[in-house]
Every structure is written in C-alpha cells, then in structure tokens.
Design an enzyme around this catalytic site. Structure first.
Site, PDB file in Angstrom:
ATOM      1  N   SER A  45       0.819  -1.230   0.000  1.00  0.00           N
ATOM      2  CA  SER A  45       0.000   0.000   0.000  1.00  0.00           C
ATOM      3  C   SER A  45       0.839   1.261   0.000  1.00  0.00           C
ATOM      4  O   SER A  45       1.682   1.442   0.886  1.00  0.00           O
ATOM      5  CB  SER A  45      -0.851   0.073   1.274  1.00  0.00           C
ATOM      6  N   HIS A  76      -3.490   0.376  -5.316  1.00  0.00           N
ATOM      7  CA  HIS A  76      -2.939  -0.880  -5.825  1.00  0.00           C
ATOM      8  C   HIS A  76      -3.232  -1.009  -7.312  1.00  0.00           C
ATOM      9  O   HIS A  76      -4.326  -1.370  -7.715  1.00  0.00           O
ATOM     10  CB  HIS A  76      -3.562  -2.080  -5.109  1.00  0.00           C
ATOM     11  N   HIS A  98      -5.729  -8.990  -2.119  1.00  0.00           N
ATOM     12  CA  HIS A  98      -5.849  -9.311  -0.697  1.00  0.00           C
ATOM     13  C   HIS A  98      -6.986 -10.302  -0.465  1.00  0.00           C
ATOM     14  O   HIS A  98      -7.983 -10.291  -1.184  1.00  0.00           O
ATOM     15  CB  HIS A  98      -6.153  -8.040   0.111  1.00  0.00           C
ATOM     16  N   TYR A 100      -9.101 -10.110   1.855  1.00  0.00           N
ATOM     17  CA  TYR A 100     -10.336  -9.397   2.245  1.00  0.00           C
ATOM     18  C   TYR A 100     -11.152  -8.916   1.044  1.00  0.00           C
ATOM     19  O   TYR A 100     -12.322  -8.556   1.174  1.00  0.00           O
ATOM     20  CB  TYR A 100     -10.037  -8.217   3.191  1.00  0.00           C
ATOM     21  N   GLU A 101     -10.535  -8.906  -0.135  1.00  0.00           N
ATOM     22  CA  GLU A 101     -11.295  -8.497  -1.327  1.00  0.00           C
ATOM     23  C   GLU A 101     -12.278  -9.579  -1.767  1.00  0.00           C
ATOM     24  O   GLU A 101     -13.090  -9.344  -2.658  1.00  0.00           O
ATOM     25  CB  GLU A 101     -10.334  -8.168  -2.473  1.00  0.00           C
ATOM     26  N   ALA A 128       2.304  -2.084   4.222  1.00  0.00           N
ATOM     27  CA  ALA A 128       2.029  -1.046   5.212  1.00  0.00           C
ATOM     28  C   ALA A 128       1.448  -1.773   6.415  1.00  0.00           C
ATOM     29  O   ALA A 128       0.647  -2.701   6.255  1.00  0.00           O
ATOM     30  CB  ALA A 128       1.013  -0.064   4.649  1.00  0.00           C
ATOM     31  N   MET A 226      -2.693  -6.706   6.670  1.00  0.00           N
ATOM     32  CA  MET A 226      -3.722  -7.535   6.023  1.00  0.00           C
ATOM     33  C   MET A 226      -3.163  -8.303   4.831  1.00  0.00           C
ATOM     34  O   MET A 226      -3.901  -8.653   3.916  1.00  0.00           O
ATOM     35  CB  MET A 226      -4.881  -6.645   5.567  1.00  0.00           C
ATOM     36  N   SER A 227      -1.869  -8.532   4.824  1.00  0.00           N
ATOM     37  CA  SER A 227      -1.267  -9.229   3.673  1.00  0.00           C
ATOM     38  C   SER A 227      -0.036 -10.002   4.122  1.00  0.00           C
ATOM     39  O   SER A 227       0.170 -10.247   5.307  1.00  0.00           O
ATOM     40  CB  SER A 227      -0.864  -8.199   2.613  1.00  0.00           C
ATOM     41  N   ASN A 250       1.076   3.620  10.879  1.00  0.00           N
ATOM     42  CA  ASN A 250       0.207   4.140  11.957  1.00  0.00           C
ATOM     43  C   ASN A 250       0.432   3.282  13.184  1.00  0.00           C
ATOM     44  O   ASN A 250       0.923   2.161  13.071  1.00  0.00           O
ATOM     45  CB  ASN A 250      -1.271   4.034  11.526  1.00  0.00           C
ATOM     46  N   HIS A 262      -7.412   4.745   5.980  1.00  0.00           N
ATOM     47  CA  HIS A 262      -6.555   4.323   4.872  1.00  0.00           C
ATOM     48  C   HIS A 262      -5.750   5.493   4.300  1.00  0.00           C
ATOM     49  O   HIS A 262      -4.616   5.318   3.850  1.00  0.00           O
ATOM     50  CB  HIS A 262      -7.431   3.679   3.784  1.00  0.00           C
TER      51      HIS A 262
HETATM   52  N1  HPA Z   1      -3.975  -2.807  10.837  1.00  0.00           N
HETATM   53  C1  HPA Z   1      -4.082  -3.630   9.775  1.00  0.00           C
HETATM   54  N2  HPA Z   1      -3.572  -3.351   8.597  1.00  0.00           N
HETATM   55  C2  HPA Z   1      -2.897  -2.201   8.451  1.00  0.00           C
HETATM   56  C3  HPA Z   1      -2.768  -1.296   9.507  1.00  0.00           C
HETATM   57  C4  HPA Z   1      -3.323  -1.619  10.768  1.00  0.00           C
HETATM   58  O1  HPA Z   1      -3.236  -0.879  11.753  1.00  0.00           O
HETATM   59  N3  HPA Z   1      -2.036  -0.239   9.026  1.00  0.00           N
HETATM   60  C5  HPA Z   1      -1.766  -0.512   7.719  1.00  0.00           C
HETATM   61  N4  HPA Z   1      -2.286  -1.692   7.371  1.00  0.00           N
END
Ligand code: HPA
Length: 291
Positions: A45, A76, A98, A100-101, A128, A226-227, A250, A262
């Site tokens: 990301s 993406h 991903h 989740y998609e 990320a 998430m990956s 973050n 995001h």
């Molecule tokens: N959680 C899950 N996926 C992420 C996060 C997070 O805090 N930051 C970037 N991708």
C-alpha cells in the site's frame, strides 16, 4: 504392481488443476517476454510508485492473464513489471490482491507462485502495517523476523501442489536469516534505522479493535497488517528465500486517541517512500551479490 507403477507415472504426467492454472499464466507471460527474474518484489500500500522510475523491459497487466485476480483497492495498480535494478533482473508486483477483497487464498498466492516459477529465487515482500510494539512509530521500517498466521486460512490448504513443494513444509526459517542479516547491514550503511519484529496478518478489511491489538501484543506481535503472511507461506512452500519489510504507517488501534484510516496509511507511506526506495534498491543489489 504394474498398475500401481502406471498410476504413479500418470500422476506425474497429469498436472494438478492448481498447477495447470499457474502454468497457463506462465505460458501467457512467456509469449510476451523471456525475462528471467532473480528477485521478485511485491509493492505494498502506498509504495507502488517505486516502479515509476525504473527502466522497464516488459510489463503485463494482471487483467491480460487467464483467470488472474485483479486488485480492487485504491493505491494498488495491477501489473507485473520486469526490470533491471542495479543490473539484477527483478519481477515486480505493482499492486497485490488481498484475501479481504473476497478472493480465495489460492487466488491471492497465485502471483507469488508465478514469479517463483518464472525463476525468482528471492522474494521481497513489502507492506504497510500498524505498529503494535509501543516502541515503534509511524514512518519506521520493520524487518519481519517471523509471523503469526492464526487469523487467516493457510494458503496451502487443499490438495498439495506436489510440483511446487511438500505437503508439510518447514517454516522455521521462513524469513531467511541470511537475507535478514544482509538487510540489516544495508540499513546501517544507508543510515536508515530498521526495527525488527513479528508480523501478524489479520483478515481485514476492518482494522483491528483495541482489545484485539492488546491481545496481539501479548501474543508477541510487533506489527499487524492484512497481507504478506499467506504470500510468504506459499513462497516458502516452493523453496523461495523470503524477506519482508513493513512500513509502519500508523500505531495500531487503541494506542493513540485518533481513529485509523486508509488515507493516513497512504500519506505516511508516501512520506517515507524515498528512503524506502533507496533501501529496496540496495537490498536487491547486496543480496544478489552475496549469493
Ligand atoms: N492494521 C491492519 N492493517 C494495516 C494497519 C493496521 O493498523 N495499518 C496498515 N495496514
């Protein structure tokens, strides 16, 4: 006895369905380029711009490959780039898909398997991630030392693709120790501080709750995303040497007062992208020199 021998032979000759699917993508790619990558790189990301400044030998849109999953997430793009980075032939996934998609795990790891079969022996995964370790801060890079995959299905579930690897692959050195040592050296040489830690892939697409993040911290998780984990498992299965680098975009849920979004993830990834690009370029150079 003869019959047993014959059926074994038949099993070798007849490709499994999963393998056939990978092969048909490879055949399609091979019609367009005979590029043989040494390294495969997955851009996470907000990190996708790395591909923009490279001299590209060939590129193939995911949508032009048969039965290939195409990402739906903003930030993406969906294509394979074939390029020389510091004279090293590299295949780059500009955009990943991903779980989740809504794709199956088999879909999600298909591109990794393709890059492995195209010849890449080293896989560099980037992502990320949220910082779970309280000593991390947004903008940090974290070299993945290990993972916890308890929240997602295993991508190797189902019929084993014996053409790729064993039914029960060992995962004890999945994030290749030697690669990690090289990466750590590169970080020092470039003056880019690198954290190290355990990454956990959660399913998403919702971010985790504060209670989940406290639980993950107790489990020994340093960064959450998430990956990556499913891709690392599939690559390890087929004997690729894997490394992973998270950009901590973050602090994970509940650590700070502010809600997660995001845009913040993309904004922070964007802020550090120059050092990230330097780091990746040098890692590619040094890890292939050391071979
Ligand atoms: N959680 C899950 N996926 C992420 C996060 C997070 O805090 N930051 C970037 N991708």
């Amino acid at each position: 006895m003869e019959l047993v021998k014959q059926s074994k032979l038949l099993k070798v000759i007849i490709m499994s369905k999963g393998y056939e699917r990978i092969k048909s993508c490879i055949d399609c790619i091979r019609k367009k380029t005979d590029f043989k990558p040494e390294v495969a790189l997955v851009l996470g990301s907000g990190l996708g711009e790395y591909g923009n400044n490279l001299e590209i030998e060939a590129e193939i849109n995911y949508k032009d490959l048969p039965d290939f999953p195409v990402s739906t997430v903003s930030g993406h793009e969906g294509k394979f780039l074939f390029a020389y980075i510091e004279k090293v032939p590299v295949v780059i996934m500009k955009g990943r898909v991903h779980y989740y998609e809504g794709y199956s795990m088999e879909d999600v790891v298909l591109p990794i398997r393709i890059m492995g079969l195209l010849g890449a022996e080293i896989l560099i995964l980037t992502n990320a991630a949220g910082g779970v370790n309280l000593s991390f801060k947004p903008g940090d890079f974290c070299v993945i030392t290990d993972h916890i995959s308890l929240a997602i299905p295993n991508p190797l579930r189902g019929e084993n693709l014996t053409e790729l690897g064993p039914r029960f692959p060992d995962m004890s050195n999945l994030y290749d120790r030697k690669l990690r040592e090289e990466i750590s050296k590169v970080g020092k040489e470039l003056g880019i501080p690198l954290k190290e830690g355990v990454y956990m892939q959660c399913m998403g697409p919702s971010y985790e709750t504060p209670a989940e993040i406290r639980a993950l911290r107790n489990l020994g998780v340093d960064a959450v995303g998430m990956s990556t984990v499913c891709e690392a498992i599939a690559a390890g299965h087929m004997g690729m040497r894997v490394s992973g680098i998270s950009c901590i975009t973050n602090m994970a849920a509940g650590i700070l007062e502010q809600p997660l979004n995001h845009e913040e993830v993309q904004e922070v990834a964007n802020r550090v992208k120059k050092s990230f690009e330097k780091l990746i370029t040098e890692i590619i150079k040094k890890t292939t020199e050391a071979k």
